[in-house]
Each structure stands twice: as structure tokens, then as C-alpha cells.
Design a protein around this motif. Structure first.
Motif, short mmCIF file in Angstrom:
data_model
loop_
_atom_site.label_atom_id
_atom_site.label_comp_id
_atom_site.label_asym_id
_atom_site.label_seq_id
_atom_site.Cartn_x
_atom_site.Cartn_y
_atom_site.Cartn_z
N VAL A 6 86.27 -6.63 88.96
CA VAL A 6 85.47 -6.16 87.83
C VAL A 6 84.23 -5.42 88.33
N MET A 7 83.52 -6.02 89.30
CA MET A 7 82.33 -5.38 89.87
C MET A 7 82.66 -4.01 90.44
N TYR A 8 83.72 -3.96 91.23
CA TYR A 8 84.09 -2.71 91.89
C TYR A 8 84.52 -1.65 90.88
N ASP A 9 85.32 -2.05 89.90
CA ASP A 9 85.77 -1.09 88.90
C ASP A 9 84.62 -0.56 88.05
N LEU A 10 83.64 -1.43 87.75
CA LEU A 10 82.46 -0.96 87.04
C LEU A 10 81.67 0.03 87.90
N THR A 11 81.52 -0.29 89.18
CA THR A 11 80.79 0.60 90.08
C THR A 11 81.46 1.96 90.17
N ILE A 12 82.79 1.95 90.34
CA ILE A 12 83.53 3.22 90.40
C ILE A 12 83.46 3.95 89.07
N GLY A 13 83.72 3.24 87.98
CA GLY A 13 83.77 3.87 86.67
C GLY A 13 82.45 4.48 86.24
N LEU A 14 81.36 3.76 86.51
CA LEU A 14 80.03 4.27 86.14
C LEU A 14 79.63 5.44 87.03
N SER A 15 79.85 5.29 88.34
CA SER A 15 79.42 6.35 89.26
C SER A 15 80.22 7.63 89.05
N GLU A 16 81.48 7.51 88.64
CA GLU A 16 82.27 8.70 88.35
C GLU A 16 81.74 9.44 87.13
N ARG A 17 80.99 8.73 86.29
CA ARG A 17 80.34 9.38 85.13
C ARG A 17 78.93 9.86 85.47
N LYS A 18 78.60 9.86 86.75
CA LYS A 18 77.30 10.31 87.25
C LYS A 18 76.16 9.39 86.81
N VAL A 19 76.49 8.12 86.65
CA VAL A 19 75.48 7.08 86.43
C VAL A 19 75.31 6.37 87.77
N ARG A 20 74.09 6.29 88.27
CA ARG A 20 73.87 5.64 89.56
C ARG A 20 74.24 4.17 89.44
N CYS A 21 75.23 3.75 90.22
CA CYS A 21 75.65 2.35 90.21
C CYS A 21 76.06 1.94 91.62
N ASP A 22 75.38 0.91 92.14
CA ASP A 22 75.69 0.36 93.45
C ASP A 22 76.14 -1.09 93.32
N MET A 23 76.66 -1.62 94.40
CA MET A 23 77.20 -2.97 94.41
C MET A 23 76.70 -3.67 95.67
N LEU A 24 76.08 -4.85 95.49
CA LEU A 24 75.60 -5.65 96.62
C LEU A 24 76.40 -6.94 96.67
N CYS A 25 77.04 -7.19 97.82
CA CYS A 25 77.90 -8.36 97.94
C CYS A 25 77.96 -8.84 99.39
N ALA A 26 78.58 -9.99 99.59
CA ALA A 26 78.73 -10.57 100.92
C ALA A 26 80.09 -10.21 101.50
N SER A 27 80.17 -10.24 102.81
CA SER A 27 81.41 -9.88 103.49
C SER A 27 82.43 -11.03 103.47
N THR A 28 83.69 -10.67 103.54
CA THR A 28 84.76 -11.65 103.75
C THR A 28 85.62 -11.16 104.90
N GLU A 29 86.38 -12.10 105.47
CA GLU A 29 87.35 -11.77 106.52
C GLU A 29 86.71 -11.01 107.68
N ASN A 30 85.46 -11.42 108.02
CA ASN A 30 84.73 -10.81 109.14
C ASN A 30 84.56 -9.30 108.96
N TYR A 31 84.53 -8.86 107.73
CA TYR A 31 84.33 -7.44 107.45
C TYR A 31 82.93 -7.04 107.93
N PRO A 32 82.80 -5.89 108.58
CA PRO A 32 81.48 -5.50 109.11
C PRO A 32 80.47 -5.20 108.01
N GLN A 33 79.24 -5.59 108.25
CA GLN A 33 78.19 -5.28 107.28
C GLN A 33 77.88 -3.79 107.33
N GLY A 34 77.26 -3.31 106.26
CA GLY A 34 76.88 -1.91 106.23
C GLY A 34 77.00 -1.34 104.83
N THR A 35 76.88 -0.04 104.72
CA THR A 35 76.92 0.67 103.44
C THR A 35 78.17 1.53 103.37
#
Length: 383
Positions: free
Chosen positions: A24-53
């Protein structure tokens, strides 16, 4: 575009996506940003995924911070606190997704003064010890939120934690893009189960999904039916033993983990989608709306306080039966499979209900309406 100058942060959970809340978070971020509304997502890593942007597009990013520990089934990511303190002031609205104690603590310590949307995906039901420690912070979050939204009107209306704040309750139904399946895979599945009524289910093999009852339902179905269950989980061994004990190996197949492409093909190939869940832990079930996007009739269970049977409207998009009742599941599946007029009506009703309530565009639109209302309130406060 009236929303263009708004800036939103989706806060909570994990990346890469591992469950419904993150989707839900990701789809909102994609859906809003595709409409040129600034939308970012802050979350924690899983499966040793590297941190970053991760830059999604010109208007949306995912900020991934490292997870350091796991305590009582809760991921601890102290870097979320630091990161949110750095960026919070840049957002008009923080949209926090519950349950997530780490995200709540980060918001509490962020010093953020703007508007807050609390997305109440579910109550904390299993981690009782954690809940005792978390209650004061959860109560703060409920009070701090300017608006609280659920995924269905039923869940937030009946949640014990939200009874005193019904004046600021709304709901945003989860929305997804329609399932798209590869034709060759559909043909292969239909050939594999030729002349069978295929009943498909998809989810983790865990207690609350009630797969024991769906497997037991096979005892009341003849060989013209085939139950196929996709997903992995800790109950794989015990469910396999149950299938053997009941001698229904010819009518029940555990498919194991299904990649998205294969899951899509099973949705498209099935005659019926069945959700046999038994606990309120199943608050909505995204799998239902994915099946509905393919126009599939549903069989689901009535779970008190859950939104499951609001999503699948009885007699419209499918049939709703008593939970923990294998015979009722079997009867509903037989009724749909053998009554072609009913099956067609439910198929059309399923597709129509998806288009009316559960598309990603509908979810994004409703979110934008709520954000804009909050911004109007903020502007009024500053006048």
C-alpha cells in the motif's frame, strides 16, 4: 494541478516489499509521484537490503535505513529516528502506517509539527507482550493523528482502540493495478487441470489463513474439483500431512512459493478464488481484490470485526460463509461451479466492484482528497 505543491511522506514498515502494508505504501508513493505530487517513503530494510535512497522518478524516492535488531517480531531500526528528524520539516503531511512501533517512535521523537494521517491497517493481535509496552505510544499516536483511516469502514468502526476517536475516522480502500497474466501460462494451467473446477487460494501457510479448513473442504468435493494453494510458510509440513491423512492428494495441491507472473496466471485460470481465513489478523486480504480484477467469483469467510466480508460483498462479488467450516466452503464452491447463471452474475459483480472501489487510481484519489482537506485546515489555522 491543485495538488502539485504538496509534499507527502509515507512512513513505516519495510523494503523490499514483503507484505500488504508495504505494498500500500509503495503503490501510494508511485501513484502520487506519477501525478507530480511529491511523495517519498521512509522504511527499514529487510533481507540485508542495503541502506540508501532509491529514486523512483522525478517526484518520488524510497529512503531505506538499516534494521539492527528484531525484538518480539518487531524490527528495530534506530536510523529511522535520525533520518526522520533530518527530513520531516520538508513534508506537509506524514502518512504513517500502523502497526509499526518503530515508525511511531520515530515520529514521536521527530519534532514534526505538520499534519499526520494514521493508516490503521490492523490492531496488534498476536504480540500481546509488545502491545503492553507499546500502548502509551500507540495512544499518543491516535491522539496526535489529524485523521485516522482504515482499509474498510468495518475495521475502524469496530476496533476497540479507536472507539473514542470515531469523529476523526475515515477509510481508504486498498487499490491495486489489474492483474495481467501471460497467455501461455494460462493455457498451460488450464491444460494441466483440464475438465476441473479450479479453486485457487494464495497466501502464507500460517494459522490465521485457515488452510486446514480449505483442505478439509476437499472431502465434500468430488474429483471434478481441484484446490490449488500458492504460498510458503511454517505449516507446509503439517498441511501436507493433513492432505495425506484425508487421502485428498488428487484434489488438493500445495504449489509452494509463486513468483508474481505465475500467481497472475493462476488468478486468471481459476474458476473460483477462495479465502479461508479465520482470524481478524486478516483485516482486508489484498488477494481478494487481485482476484476481483480478473473477474473471479470469491468464496470468503465471515470474520467478526474484519473488513474481509466487506471487500467480498455476499451475493454480489461472491459468497460469504461461516469461518472454520469446511462443509460450508465446499458447498459455496459447488454452488458457484454448478450454477452457471450465478457464476456469471458473481463474475460480473466481482469485476464491477473492483472497478468501483479497489483500483489503484481510486486509492490515490481518496488519499489526495484527504491530504487536500488537511492542507485547507492548516491554512485556516495559520490565518
Amino acid at each position: 494541478m491543485k495538488f502539485r505543491n504538496m509534499s507527502i511522506l509515507q512512513l513505516g514498515k519495510f523494503y523490499p516489499i514483503r507484505g500488504g502494508v508495504e505494498k500500500v505504501m509503495y503503490d501510494l508513493t508511485i501513484g502520487l509521484s506519477e501525478r507530480k505530487v511529491r511523495c517519498d517513503m521512509l522504511c527499514a530494510s529487510t533481507e540485508n537490503y542495503p541502506q540508501g535512497t532509491i529514486e523512483l522518478n522525478a517526484y518520488g524516492s524510497v529512503f531505506v535505513v538499516p534494521t539492527k535488531h528484531k525484538l518480539a517480531a518487531t524490527m528495530l531500526a534506530p536510523a529511522m529516528i535520525t533520518k526522520l528528524r533530518q527530513i520531516a520539516r520538508y513534508y506537509d503531511v506524514i502518512h504513517i502506517h500502523h502497526p509499526d512501533p518503530m515508525a511511531c517512535l520515530a515520529l514521536f521523537l521527530s519534532g514534526y509539527r505538520g499534519k499526520v494521517v494514521l493508516h490503521w491497517h490492523s490492531d496488534i493481535l498476536k504480540q500481546r507482550a509488545l502491545l503492553k509496552l507499546y500502548v502509551p505510544l500507540q495512544n499518543w499516536l491516535i491522539k496526535r493523528a489529524d485523521i485516522i483511516v482504515g482499509t474498510s469502514p468495518v475495521y475502524v468502526a469496530e476496533s476497540a482502540s479507536l472507539q473514542k476517536v470515531q469523529h476523526k475516522i475515515d477509510y481508504i480502500p486498498i487499490g491495486v493495478l489489474p492483474v495481467q497474466a501471460v497467455t501461455e501460462k494460462i493455457v498451460a494451467i488450464k491444460e494441466r487441470y483440464k475438465d476441473k473446477h479450479v479453486i485457487f487460494s494464495l497466501g502464507r501457510l500460517v494459522d490465521y489463513k485457515g488452510y486446514e479448513y480449505l483442505i478439509r473442504a476437499a472431502q465434500y468435493l468430488d474429483n471434478s474439483f481441484q484446490i490449488v494453494i500458492g504460498g510458503k510458510g511454517p505449516l507446509r509440513e503439517s498441511l501436507t500431512a493433513l492432505i495425506q491423512e484425508l487421502e485428498v492428494e488428487d484434489r488438493v495441491t500445495l504449489l509452494g512459493f509463486l513468483p508474481d507472473e505465475d500467481a497472475s496466471a493462476y488468478y486468471a485460470s481459476a474458476d473460483i478464488f477462495c479465502l479461508s481465513s479465520i482470524w481478524k489478523t486478516e483485516a482486508f486480504a489484498i488477494v481478494q481484490i487481485e482476484a476481483m480484477s480478473c473477474g473471479k467469483p470469491l468464496v470468503s469467510t465471515h470474520i467478526p470485526g474484519s473488513g474481509v466480508s466487506w471487500v467480498n460483498e455476499d451475493g454480489v462479488s461472491g459468497l460469504v460463509v461461516e469461518r472454520e467450516n469446511p462443509e460450508a466452503l465446499a458447498y459455496a464452491c459447488k454452488k458457484i461451479a454448478t450454477d452457471l447463471i450465478l457464476k456469471q452474475q458473481l463474475s460480473e459483480g466481482s469485476q464491477k466492484r473492483y472497478e468501483e472501489y479497489f483500483t489503484r487510481d481510486k486509492m490515490v484519489e481518496k488519499s489526495l482528497e484527504l491530504y487536500e482537506e488537511l492542507r485547507k485546515q492548516q491554512n485556516y489555522e495559520y490565518e
